[in-house]
Design a protein around this motif. Structure first.
Motif, PDB file in Angstrom:
ATOM      1  N   UNK A 114      -0.805 -29.485  61.554  1.00 17.77           N
ATOM      2  CA  UNK A 114      -0.151 -29.029  60.321  1.00 17.77           C
ATOM      3  C   UNK A 114       0.749 -27.816  60.529  1.00 17.77           C
ATOM      4  N   UNK A 115       0.539 -27.087  61.612  1.00 15.02           N
ATOM      5  CA  UNK A 115       1.335 -25.890  61.894  1.00 15.02           C
ATOM      6  C   UNK A 115       2.624 -26.186  62.662  1.00 15.02           C
ATOM      7  N   UNK A 116       2.743 -27.393  63.177  1.00 13.38           N
ATOM      8  CA  UNK A 116       3.775 -27.678  64.181  1.00 13.38           C
ATOM      9  C   UNK A 116       4.979 -28.449  63.655  1.00 13.38           C
ATOM     10  N   UNK A 117       6.090 -28.272  64.360  1.00  8.20           N
ATOM     11  CA  UNK A 117       7.302 -29.041  64.121  1.00  8.20           C
ATOM     12  C   UNK A 117       7.252 -30.292  65.011  1.00  8.20           C
ATOM     13  N   UNK A 118       8.271 -31.145  64.988  1.00  5.63           N
ATOM     14  CA  UNK A 118       8.234 -32.356  65.807  1.00  5.63           C
ATOM     15  C   UNK A 118       8.130 -32.105  67.317  1.00  5.63           C
ATOM     16  N   UNK A 119       8.450 -30.907  67.780  1.00  7.73           N
ATOM     17  CA  UNK A 119       8.337 -30.582  69.207  1.00  7.73           C
ATOM     18  C   UNK A 119       6.930 -30.095  69.564  1.00  7.73           C
ATOM     19  N   UNK A 120       6.008 -30.134  68.582  1.00  5.74           N
ATOM     20  CA  UNK A 120       4.615 -29.710  68.758  1.00  5.74           C
ATOM     21  C   UNK A 120       4.489 -28.204  69.008  1.00  5.74           C
ATOM     22  N   UNK A 121       5.475 -27.448  68.519  1.00 10.18           N
ATOM     23  CA  UNK A 121       5.411 -25.983  68.565  1.00 10.18           C
ATOM     24  C   UNK A 121       5.231 -25.470  67.134  1.00 10.18           C
ATOM     25  N   UNK A 122       4.623 -24.293  66.994  1.00 15.44           N
ATOM     26  CA  UNK A 122       4.419 -23.741  65.656  1.00 15.44           C
ATOM     27  C   UNK A 122       5.774 -23.509  64.995  1.00 15.44           C
ATOM     28  N   UNK A 139       4.913 -21.251  59.357  1.00 14.39           N
ATOM     29  CA  UNK A 139       3.454 -21.433  59.431  1.00 14.39           C
ATOM     30  C   UNK A 139       2.769 -20.190  59.985  1.00 14.39           C
ATOM     31  N   UNK A 140       3.478 -19.424  60.804  1.00 13.49           N
ATOM     32  CA  UNK A 140       2.917 -18.164  61.285  1.00 13.49           C
ATOM     33  C   UNK A 140       2.602 -17.233  60.117  1.00 13.49           C
ATOM     34  N   UNK A 141       3.443 -17.253  59.080  1.00 11.21           N
ATOM     35  CA  UNK A 141       3.202 -16.387  57.930  1.00 11.21           C
ATOM     36  C   UNK A 141       1.918 -16.783  57.203  1.00 11.21           C
ATOM     37  N   UNK A 142       1.612 -18.078  57.179  1.00  9.58           N
ATOM     38  CA  UNK A 142       0.336 -18.527  56.614  1.00  9.58           C
ATOM     39  C   UNK A 142      -0.822 -18.032  57.474  1.00  9.58           C
ATOM     40  N   UNK A 143      -0.652 -18.057  58.788  1.00 10.13           N
ATOM     41  CA  UNK A 143      -1.697 -17.564  59.692  1.00 10.13           C
ATOM     42  C   UNK A 143      -1.871 -16.053  59.549  1.00 10.13           C
TER      43      UNK A 143
END
Length: 142
Positions: free
Chosen positions: A13-21, A25-29
């Motif tokens: 749920x945190x990642x973009x299509x490249x499987x990186x955050x 989503x970091x702001x949610x973390x």
């Protein structure tokens, strides 16, 4: 006392299509780190704060430096340290790292306010003392 520390797993749920955050989503973390610090570190969870005590702690200022990408499956080590305690505000530094590599550094100002009036309010003595336990050594009110 040392900084408040916790871990968060990088999930799909945190990642973009490249499987990186994906950076928002970091702001949610970051917010989860703050929420857990209030719940565990200060023993003043958001339910008590918001629903019973009529308080809130919105972010008044935030700056984030992204140092390296995080990927799906990483386990991020989060730390929160208080840099300054004001009358109704506080400055924190939040760092996320993975296996010793810093991924982001966040500097944020939070302000306590009364929800029903929208006005800032001074920290209660007990909460202020608990906050100070996480304050960087050698700092003082400014």
């Amino acid at each position: 006392m040392a900084a408040f520390e916790m871990q968060q797993h990088v999930r799909f749920q945190h990642c973009d299509p490249a499987a990186m955050v994906f950076y928002p989503r970091y702001f949610e973390m970051i917010n989860l780190t703050v929420e857990e610090w209030f719940r565990i570190g200060l023993d003043w969870g958001f339910h008590q704060m918001h629903e019973i005590d009529d308080r809130g702690i919105p972010t008044a200022k935030i700056a984030v430096d992204f140092s390296a990408p995080s990927r799906l499956g990483d386990v991020l080590d989060w730390s929160l340290e208080v840099k300054r305690v004001g009358t109704s505000s506080l400055d924190v530094e939040i760092i996320a790292s993975c296996e010793g590599e810093v991924r982001l550094t966040c500097r944020s100002t939070l302000v306590q306010f009364v929800k029903s009036t929208g006005r800032p309010v001074a920290w209660d003595g007990l909460i202020r003392d608990r906050i100070r336990a996480f304050e960087e050594q050698g700092t003082a009110d400014q």
